[in-house]
Design a protein around this motif. Structure first.
Motif: not given
Length: 362
Positions: A203-206, A294-297, A343-349
């Motif tokens: 949800i957060m990367p979205s 931007a949606g690389g994750l 950590r995935f959130w950090i990568i996503s932003i």
């Protein structure tokens, strides 16, 4: 609704003219969807719990820590979709064709996800709608959406993909543009779905990607800014900013209940819909390559599954990862779930910021 009321009201009250501003209406849509999500969240959770019994079926071959999540209700995507719909209808110009396409995609893919979640709940298995039927429905709606987008696309951009870091260079696809539409829309839908495996992970990367495209929509729909940044001007596309702001607001409200430990899962109802919406808006704004950055994750999560399947089939049962998608690999390595998520959130932003930077480097 408010957009249409603003014009007659502004003749009586001058301050009402501010309600016609795109930025003001976007902020209003975000707050509306956010507050509705927070207000309705507990009720939706209680209702879903009372009708779902054991809740989201948990994979028995997954990490053992997931067994503690038995009983958590799914289909939480209805909260995101419902509040986004209300926020959009209330604050946007609903006669805008781009907004109508976005709503169509959201509801169509949401319906696929809802049916998939219902099958999982009714059978008690983690596998819902058969993959081939799910993908077939995704392809049908992707082709329909691509056709509608082509009807709105300016002639100089029709069946073309603007290349990143280039001012005017485009790749002409011709009839293959429909295959491109399937790749972008259905691919994004499935990529977000694969990412939705940990509390709050998808949800957060979205939200980051939706926020990125809210800004892009505003810029491509503004003649002055699009000319300054050397990006293609797309009349009326700026109204998508209101829709995406409502989506961000509804998603933030959902995150309140989905944050670890999650009280509710979005299910395929939310993830399939969210991914398809992001893919379709990337096509409408003609910034598909920015979506891949931007949606690389989401891309990494999807690729990890494809590599795992390929290695297993053609590598005599060998695996690249301990478990796919890749977030499960880190779980198997012993990383705590909140650590992986944050950590995935950090990568996503970071990826979202890099995606935005491509607008300037041309």
């Amino acid at each position: 609704m408010i957009y249409w009321l603003a014009s007659p009201l502004s003749s009586l009250f001058s301050w009402c003219n501010v309600l016609r501003y795109l930025t003001v209406r976007s902020f209003g849509a975000l707050l509306t969807a956010l507050f509705l999500s927070l207000f309705w969240g507990d009720f939706v959770i209680r209702w879903l719990k009372s009708h779902q019994g054991k809740g989201q079926p948990i994979r028995t071959d997954g990490p053992a820590t997931h067994l503690t999540k038995i009983g958590t209700p799914t289909m939480g995507g209805v909260l995101i979709l419902g509040t986004t719909l209300i926020g959009t209808l209330l604050w946007s110009d609903v006669s805008n064709p781009y907004v109508l396409i976005a709503l169509f995609v959201m509801l169509a893919f949401g319906a696929i996800g809802l049916y998939d979640d219902w099958i999982k709940l009714s059978t008690g298995r983690s596998n819902g709608l058969k993959s081939r039927w799910k993908f077939a429905l995704q392809c049908i709606f992707s082709v329909m959406t691509t056709f509608l987008i082509l009807k709105l696309t300016p002639p100089e951009l029709r069946q073309r993909i603007p290349l990143p870091f280039c001012k005017t260079l485009c790749l002409h696809l011709g009839a293959f543009y429909f295959l491109w539409g399937i790749l972008v829309i259905a691919g994004s839908s499935n990529a977000v779905n694969l990412t939705d495996g940990l509390d709050g992970l998808a949800i957060m990367p979205s939200i980051y990607v939706a926020g990125t495209f809210a800004l892009i929509s505003y810029l491509v729909g503004h003649a002055h800014f699009s000319n300054y940044l050397y990006i293609h001007y797309i009349p009326k596309a700026g109204e998508l900013m209101v829709f995406l702001s409502a989506l961000v607001g509804g998603s933030l409200g959902f995150l309140w209940f989905n944050a670890p430990p999650a009280r509710i899962f979005m299910g395929d109802t939310g993830s399939l819909s969210m991914g398809a919406v992001l893919g379709s808006i990337a096509m409408m704004t003609h910034h598909e390559f920015v979506l891949s950055i931007a949606g690389g994750l989401f891309v990494v999560e999807a690729v990890s599954v494809m590599l795992q399947v390929a290695a297993f089939r053609w590598g005599h049962g060998k695996r690249i990862f301990l478990m796919a998608p890749i977030h499960h690999h880190f779980e198997k390595l012993g990383w705590p779930e909140p650590t992986i998520t944050i950590r995935f959130w950090i990568i996503s932003i970071v990826l979202a910021l890099i995606g935005l930077s491509t607008l300037k480097f041309r």
